[in-house]
Design a protein around this motif. Structure first.
Motif, PDB file in Angstrom:
ATOM      1  N   PHE A 136     -25.965 -26.122 -46.961  1.00 23.76           N
ATOM      2  CA  PHE A 136     -24.648 -25.554 -46.723  1.00 23.76           C
ATOM      3  C   PHE A 136     -23.914 -25.509 -48.061  1.00 23.76           C
ATOM      4  CE2 PHE A 136     -26.148 -27.810 -43.021  1.00 23.76           C
ATOM      5  CZ  PHE A 136     -25.998 -26.858 -42.015  1.00 23.76           C
ATOM      6  N   MET A 137     -23.632 -24.316 -48.541  1.00 22.48           N
ATOM      7  CA  MET A 137     -22.982 -24.142 -49.842  1.00 22.48           C
ATOM      8  C   MET A 137     -21.471 -24.117 -49.664  1.00 22.48           C
ATOM      9  SD  MET A 137     -23.417 -21.016 -52.583  1.00 22.48           S
ATOM     10  CE  MET A 137     -24.912 -21.598 -53.375  1.00 22.48           C
ATOM     11  N   GLY A 138     -20.771 -24.916 -50.458  1.00 21.20           N
ATOM     12  CA  GLY A 138     -19.326 -25.006 -50.354  1.00 21.20           C
ATOM     13  C   GLY A 138     -18.609 -24.190 -51.410  1.00 21.20           C
ATOM     14  N   THR A 139     -17.529 -23.532 -51.000  1.00 19.83           N
ATOM     15  CA  THR A 139     -16.710 -22.734 -51.905  1.00 19.83           C
ATOM     16  C   THR A 139     -15.237 -22.906 -51.532  1.00 19.83           C
ATOM     17  OG1 THR A 139     -16.401 -20.512 -52.840  1.00 19.83           O
ATOM     18  CG2 THR A 139     -16.837 -20.646 -50.465  1.00 19.83           C
ATOM     19  N   ARG A 140     -14.330 -22.509 -52.432  1.00 17.33           N
ATOM     20  CA  ARG A 140     -12.903 -22.648 -52.140  1.00 17.33           C
ATOM     21  C   ARG A 140     -12.489 -21.755 -50.985  1.00 17.33           C
ATOM     22  NH1 ARG A 140     -13.598 -22.776 -57.551  1.00 17.33           N
ATOM     23  NH2 ARG A 140     -12.677 -24.512 -58.719  1.00 17.33           N
ATOM     24  N   ASN A 141     -12.918 -20.500 -51.047  1.00 10.25           N
ATOM     25  CA  ASN A 141     -12.524 -19.521 -50.045  1.00 10.25           C
ATOM     26  C   ASN A 141     -13.709 -18.606 -49.774  1.00 10.25           C
ATOM     27  OD1 ASN A 141     -11.425 -16.775 -49.152  1.00 10.25           O
ATOM     28  ND2 ASN A 141      -9.586 -18.053 -48.968  1.00 10.25           N
ATOM     29  N   VAL A 142     -14.227 -18.649 -48.573  1.00  8.90           N
ATOM     30  CA  VAL A 142     -15.442 -17.903 -48.247  1.00  8.90           C
ATOM     31  C   VAL A 142     -15.228 -16.403 -48.378  1.00  8.90           C
ATOM     32  CG1 VAL A 142     -17.087 -17.368 -46.409  1.00  8.90           C
ATOM     33  CG2 VAL A 142     -16.320 -19.727 -46.742  1.00  8.90           C
ATOM     34  N   ALA A 143     -14.125 -15.907 -47.842  1.00  8.40           N
ATOM     35  CA  ALA A 143     -13.871 -14.466 -47.876  1.00  8.40           C
ATOM     36  C   ALA A 143     -13.773 -13.964 -49.313  1.00  8.40           C
ATOM     37  CB  ALA A 143     -12.594 -14.130 -47.108  1.00  8.40           C
ATOM     38  N   ASP A 144     -13.058 -14.702 -50.160  1.00  6.47           N
ATOM     39  CA  ASP A 144     -12.937 -14.305 -51.568  1.00  6.47           C
ATOM     40  C   ASP A 144     -14.295 -14.331 -52.263  1.00  6.47           C
ATOM     41  OD1 ASP A 144     -10.229 -13.997 -51.222  1.00  6.47           O
ATOM     42  OD2 ASP A 144      -9.670 -15.848 -52.265  1.00  6.47           O
ATOM     43  N   SER A 145     -15.083 -15.341 -51.981  1.00  7.87           N
ATOM     44  CA  SER A 145     -16.400 -15.455 -52.613  1.00  7.87           C
ATOM     45  C   SER A 145     -17.305 -14.288 -52.237  1.00  7.87           C
ATOM     46  CB  SER A 145     -17.069 -16.776 -52.213  1.00  7.87           C
ATOM     47  OG  SER A 145     -16.389 -17.870 -52.768  1.00  7.87           O
ATOM     48  N   LEU A 146     -17.270 -13.892 -50.971  1.00  7.22           N
ATOM     49  CA  LEU A 146     -18.139 -12.815 -50.511  1.00  7.22           C
ATOM     50  C   LEU A 146     -17.767 -11.467 -51.118  1.00  7.22           C
ATOM     51  CD1 LEU A 146     -18.585 -13.771 -46.757  1.00  7.22           C
ATOM     52  CD2 LEU A 146     -20.280 -13.960 -48.590  1.00  7.22           C
TER      53      LEU A 146
END
Length: 232
Positions: free
Chosen positions: A27-37
């Motif tokens: 499971f990869m963690g990021t600050r904001n999923v929508a922004d990352s995508l």
């Protein structure tokens, strides 16, 4: 194991792919999923943006930092820039971190004066220690921070023996880290347990030398070898 990898850059990507290939649920963690995508531009070294990468690696689930740790609760890998560590871990929350093993593969790099970077903590402290001190319930193990990510996940990419270092206060956590290193291909004779988390000061301060070697060699495909053979 269910493993959370915190960070979506080239290091996080390399570790996630390797771990998933070994059969772990990642499971990869990021600050904001929508922004990352939405990110599709490769970085300055040609590494794919997380938006592009995530579409090609559906075996890895992209989540917020907190959600990633909640699902990948057997092991946490911190694979972000060292300056982001407390923003990231604060977003997860101390309650979710307590009792977990965290592999800290980051370095306290400061690019404020350009390249080559300096260290924002050194000599009498380390980033590994700061993480351990702020989150005493977390079992911090410093490792893999003295090499490039291709070497981290596949030591056989280089010929001959070369070394990886381990620092941490908890023996069981270091054993977990060592088993993971073994699964990557690191042999026991090349894994050096330096001692408690204060020894991370030494490995973090290797980075100024690593950066200058990279500039001289013009390749990230190298590593350090500690030869402990006795003199004849």
């Amino acid at each position: 194991m269910n493993i959370s990898v915190l960070g979506t850059g080239s290091v996080g990507q390399a570790l996630s792919v390797r771990l998933a290939g070994l059969g772990h649920q990642v499971f990869m963690g990021t600050r904001n999923v929508a922004d990352s995508l939405q990110k599709t531009q490769p970085d300055n070294w040609g590494n794919p943006a997380i938006g592009t990468w995530a579409k090609e690696h559906t075996e890895v689930e992209l989540l917020s930092f907190k959600e990633a740790v909640e699902k990948g609760n057997d092991l946490i890998v911190f694979a972000l820039n060292g300056k982001a560590v407390f923003e990231c871990l604060d977003a997860v929350g101390e309650a979710a971190l307590n009792g977990k093993v965290l592999l800290d593969i980051s370095n306290p790099l400061d690019f404020g004066q350009g390249f080559p970077p300096s260290l924002f903590v050194s000599n009498t402290d380390s980033l590994g220690e700061q993480i351990q001190n702020k989150y005493p319930g977390l079992k911090v193990v410093k490792t893999l921070n003295t090499m490039s990510n291709p070497v981290m996940v596949n030591p056989h990419i280089l010929q001959g023996d070369h070394s990886v270092f381990v620092s941490g206060n908890d023996a069981e956590a270091k054993a977990t880290a060592t088993r993971l290193l073994n699964s990557f291909g690191w042999e026991d004779r090349n894994i050096i347990d330096l001692g408690d988390i204060t020894t991370a000061r030494g490995t973090e301060m290797v980075l100024p030398l690593w950066v200058r070697l990279y500039g001289k060699l013009q390749t990230p495909f190298f590593n350090f070898h500690v030869n402990t053979a006795k003199a004849q």
